[in-house]
Design a protein around this motif. Sequence first.
Motif, PDB file in Angstrom:
ATOM      1  N   ILE A 164       0.693  -1.001   0.064  1.00 24.12           N
ATOM      2  CA  ILE A 164       0.133  -0.048   0.028  1.00 24.12           C
ATOM      3  C   ILE A 164       0.871   1.197   0.016  1.00 24.12           C
ATOM      4  N   LYS A 165       0.013   2.577  -0.111  1.00 28.39           N
ATOM      5  CA  LYS A 165       1.099   3.694   0.021  1.00 28.39           C
ATOM      6  C   LYS A 165       0.908   4.022   1.657  1.00 28.39           C
ATOM      7  N   PHE A 166       1.772   4.608   1.995  1.00 30.18           N
ATOM      8  CA  PHE A 166       1.808   5.000   3.420  1.00 30.18           C
ATOM      9  C   PHE A 166       1.663   6.569   3.555  1.00 30.18           C
ATOM     10  N   ASP A 167       1.521   7.152   2.643  1.00 34.39           N
ATOM     11  CA  ASP A 167       1.520   8.803   2.879  1.00 34.39           C
ATOM     12  C   ASP A 167       0.638   9.439   1.904  1.00 34.39           C
ATOM     13  N   GLN A 168      -0.534   8.661   1.684  1.00 37.76           N
ATOM     14  CA  GLN A 168      -1.868   9.167   0.806  1.00 37.76           C
ATOM     15  C   GLN A 168      -2.893   9.061   1.722  1.00 37.76           C
ATOM     16  N   PRO A 169      -3.389  10.408   2.425  1.00 36.93           N
ATOM     17  CA  PRO A 169      -4.654  10.431   3.186  1.00 36.93           C
ATOM     18  C   PRO A 169      -5.840   9.889   2.431  1.00 36.93           C
ATOM     19  N   PRO A 206       5.999   2.393  -2.885  1.00 34.35           N
ATOM     20  CA  PRO A 206       6.077   3.634  -3.763  1.00 34.35           C
ATOM     21  C   PRO A 206       5.649   3.420  -5.361  1.00 34.35           C
ATOM     22  N   SER A 207       5.269   4.322  -6.008  1.00 37.67           N
ATOM     23  CA  SER A 207       4.861   3.975  -7.507  1.00 37.67           C
ATOM     24  C   SER A 207       5.930   3.265  -8.218  1.00 37.67           C
ATOM     25  N   ALA A 208       7.134   3.842  -8.255  1.00 36.34           N
ATOM     26  CA  ALA A 208       8.036   3.367  -9.144  1.00 36.34           C
ATOM     27  C   ALA A 208       8.613   1.752  -8.712  1.00 36.34           C
ATOM     28  N   THR A 264      -3.508   2.883  -5.271  1.00 37.42           N
ATOM     29  CA  THR A 264      -3.855   3.638  -6.275  1.00 37.42           C
ATOM     30  C   THR A 264      -3.076   3.291  -7.710  1.00 37.42           C
ATOM     31  N   TYR A 265      -3.326   2.041  -7.784  1.00 36.57           N
ATOM     32  CA  TYR A 265      -2.430   1.474  -8.899  1.00 36.57           C
ATOM     33  C   TYR A 265      -3.261   1.246 -10.197  1.00 36.57           C
ATOM     34  N   SER A 266      -2.644   1.907 -11.217  1.00 41.31           N
ATOM     35  CA  SER A 266      -3.597   2.089 -12.345  1.00 41.31           C
ATOM     36  C   SER A 266      -3.226   0.895 -13.314  1.00 41.31           C
ATOM     37  N   ILE A 267      -4.264   0.392 -13.891  1.00 35.61           N
ATOM     38  CA  ILE A 267      -4.184  -0.934 -14.851  1.00 35.61           C
ATOM     39  C   ILE A 267      -3.651  -0.285 -16.097  1.00 35.61           C
ATOM     40  N   LYS A 275       1.330  -1.173 -20.470  1.00 37.22           N
ATOM     41  CA  LYS A 275       2.749  -1.367 -20.258  1.00 37.22           C
ATOM     42  C   LYS A 275       3.036  -2.153 -18.993  1.00 37.22           C
ATOM     43  N   ARG A 276       2.254  -1.911 -17.958  1.00 35.63           N
ATOM     44  CA  ARG A 276       2.445  -2.489 -16.560  1.00 35.63           C
ATOM     45  C   ARG A 276       2.021  -3.980 -16.692  1.00 35.63           C
ATOM     46  N   LYS A 277       1.041  -4.358 -17.603  1.00 36.14           N
ATOM     47  CA  LYS A 277       0.814  -5.845 -17.814  1.00 36.14           C
ATOM     48  C   LYS A 277       1.807  -6.596 -18.252  1.00 36.14           C
ATOM     49  N   THR A 310       7.822   9.652  -9.705  1.00 34.19           N
ATOM     50  CA  THR A 310       8.549   8.810 -10.722  1.00 34.19           C
ATOM     51  C   THR A 310       7.720   7.413 -10.770  1.00 34.19           C
ATOM     52  N   GLY A 311       7.851   7.063 -12.007  1.00 33.79           N
ATOM     53  CA  GLY A 311       6.966   5.799 -12.111  1.00 33.79           C
ATOM     54  C   GLY A 311       5.522   5.658 -12.158  1.00 33.79           C
ATOM     55  N   SER A 312       4.784   6.781 -12.135  1.00 35.83           N
ATOM     56  CA  SER A 312       3.472   6.905 -12.262  1.00 35.83           C
ATOM     57  C   SER A 312       2.874   7.344 -13.501  1.00 35.83           C
ATOM     58  N   THR A 313       1.618   7.048 -13.744  1.00 35.06           N
ATOM     59  CA  THR A 313       1.006   7.248 -14.937  1.00 35.06           C
ATOM     60  C   THR A 313       0.994   8.693 -15.063  1.00 35.06           C
ATOM     61  N   SER A 314       0.894   9.459 -13.852  1.00 36.14           N
ATOM     62  CA  SER A 314       0.360  10.908 -14.026  1.00 36.14           C
ATOM     63  C   SER A 314       1.677  11.492 -14.650  1.00 36.14           C
ATOM     64  N   ALA A 315       2.961  11.180 -14.256  1.00 35.20           N
ATOM     65  CA  ALA A 315       4.268  11.986 -14.724  1.00 35.20           C
ATOM     66  C   ALA A 315       4.294  11.423 -16.173  1.00 35.20           C
ATOM     67  N   THR A 326       0.524  16.952  -9.997  1.00 35.11           N
ATOM     68  CA  THR A 326      -0.424  16.367 -10.706  1.00 35.11           C
ATOM     69  C   THR A 326      -0.177  14.985 -10.434  1.00 35.11           C
ATOM     70  N   THR A 327      -1.724  14.350  -9.887  1.00 34.67           N
ATOM     71  CA  THR A 327      -1.739  12.758  -9.993  1.00 34.67           C
ATOM     72  C   THR A 327      -3.401  12.903 -10.005  1.00 34.67           C
ATOM     73  N   ASP A 328      -3.936  11.508  -9.459  1.00 35.12           N
ATOM     74  CA  ASP A 328      -5.091  11.332  -9.329  1.00 35.12           C
ATOM     75  C   ASP A 328      -6.104  12.136  -8.530  1.00 35.12           C
ATOM     76  N   ASN A 329      -7.126  12.481  -8.703  1.00 42.05           N
ATOM     77  CA  ASN A 329      -8.082  13.400  -8.049  1.00 42.05           C
ATOM     78  C   ASN A 329      -8.292  12.874  -6.824  1.00 42.05           C
ATOM     79  N   GLU A 387      -8.243   8.617 -17.218  1.00 40.82           N
ATOM     80  CA  GLU A 387      -9.013   7.658 -16.605  1.00 40.82           C
ATOM     81  C   GLU A 387      -7.951   6.921 -16.011  1.00 40.82           C
ATOM     82  N   GLU A 388      -8.186   6.580 -14.618  1.00 38.84           N
ATOM     83  CA  GLU A 388      -7.214   5.823 -13.941  1.00 38.84           C
ATOM     84  C   GLU A 388      -7.989   4.765 -13.314  1.00 38.84           C
ATOM     85  N   ARG A 389      -7.841   3.593 -13.863  1.00 39.75           N
ATOM     86  CA  ARG A 389      -8.420   2.283 -13.328  1.00 39.75           C
ATOM     87  C   ARG A 389      -7.905   1.521 -12.201  1.00 39.75           C
TER      88      ARG A 389
HETATM   89  N1  GLU Z   1      -2.592   5.829 -10.469  1.00 38.40           N
HETATM   90  C1  GLU Z   1      -1.721   6.437 -10.969  1.00 38.40           C
HETATM   91  C2  GLU Z   1      -0.443   5.563 -11.010  1.00 38.40           C
HETATM   92  O1  GLU Z   1      -0.857   4.227 -10.696  1.00 38.40           O
HETATM   93  C3  GLU Z   1      -1.118   7.544 -10.067  1.00 38.40           C
HETATM   94  C4  GLU Z   1      -0.977   7.052  -8.486  1.00 38.40           C
HETATM   95  C5  GLU Z   1       0.047   6.658  -8.214  1.00 38.40           C
HETATM   96  O2  GLU Z   1       1.382   6.873  -8.471  1.00 38.40           O
HETATM   97  O3  GLU Z   1      -0.098   5.879  -7.340  1.00 38.40           O
HETATM   98  O4  GLU Z   1       0.530   5.568 -11.523  1.00 38.40           O
END
Ligand code: GLU
Length: 282
Positions: free
Chosen positions: A48-53, A89-91, A108-111, A114-116, A156-161, A195-198, A223-225
């Motif tokens: 999980i993330k440890f720093d995302q309220p 962490p994302s990366a 918050t791990y988008s499908i 590329k990740r697949k 780093t390593g996010s779909t947002s970046a 910038t990242t998910d709403n 769209e982040e699934r």
């Molecule tokens: N949902 C996006 C992603 O998986 C951004 C949030 C995140 O980095 O966890 O990359």
Amino acid sequence: MKVRQLSAVLAASVLTLGLAACGDSAKDGATDSGSTGSSGGKSVKIGIKFDQPGLGLKVGSDYKGFDVDVAKYVAKELGDSDITWVQSPSAQRETLLSTGQVDMIFATYSITDKRKEQVSFAGPYFIAGQDLLVRADDSSITGPDSLTGKKLCSVTGSTSAQKVKDKYPGVQLQEFGTYSECVAALVSKGVDALTTDNTILAGYASQDQYKGKLKVVGKTFSEERYGVGIKKGDTALCEKINTALKKMVDSGDWQKAVNDNLGPAGFKVDTSVNPPKPDPCS
Ligand code: GLU
């Protein structure tokens, strides 16, 4: 007396070292973990993330948020009662899964296709969208098109970046290891926007220490699934998780988890796409 003083000094320095280690782990990841749940059950390592309220947050020795609640529900359905929470962490998510340091990731791990190539996903269990967080008194940033020449922070390593690099090359992108580092930079005016998910942005904006200081722009541009990351090719586990996710929605527990965790931030769930139906496992 001397001995007691010495041990007090030692205790203090151990504490300091411990805190320093905690701070570093936010960047390095996967070094900080904690166990909850009863002993004697089947054990599982969950990322999980440890720093995302509102999503995944470490509070003392406790873990809170929507991702945490979905993870607990799924673990229970799988018969796993002893959860070790691992900071992811994302990366580092793909590596954590492929090396077996975690069994499942709810972060918050988008499908994505590329990740697949490296991991598999159950779900999705939530659909979010990329947005911008700015200082409350900034009216110059109204969406991604008004970012040219501005300093933007992401992870780093996010779909947002990746989205910014692909679609908005005129933006000065600064990448950190975690979103909480970006929030600190935004507040101290080191960057102009994050910038990242709403979902994630709403969580920060509603934190007591940032109330009135930050605002979410409110114009999503992706769209982040959110899927449950698992080891590549584990179709059997994927099926079990999807069954659990469907049960969570049907029982009303999914809605309760949304209300409990995203409600306090005033987050408006897009009900035209939520709750989503899990994709077929392949
Ligand atoms: N949902 C996006 C992603 O998986 C951004 C949030 C995140 O980095 O966890 O990359």
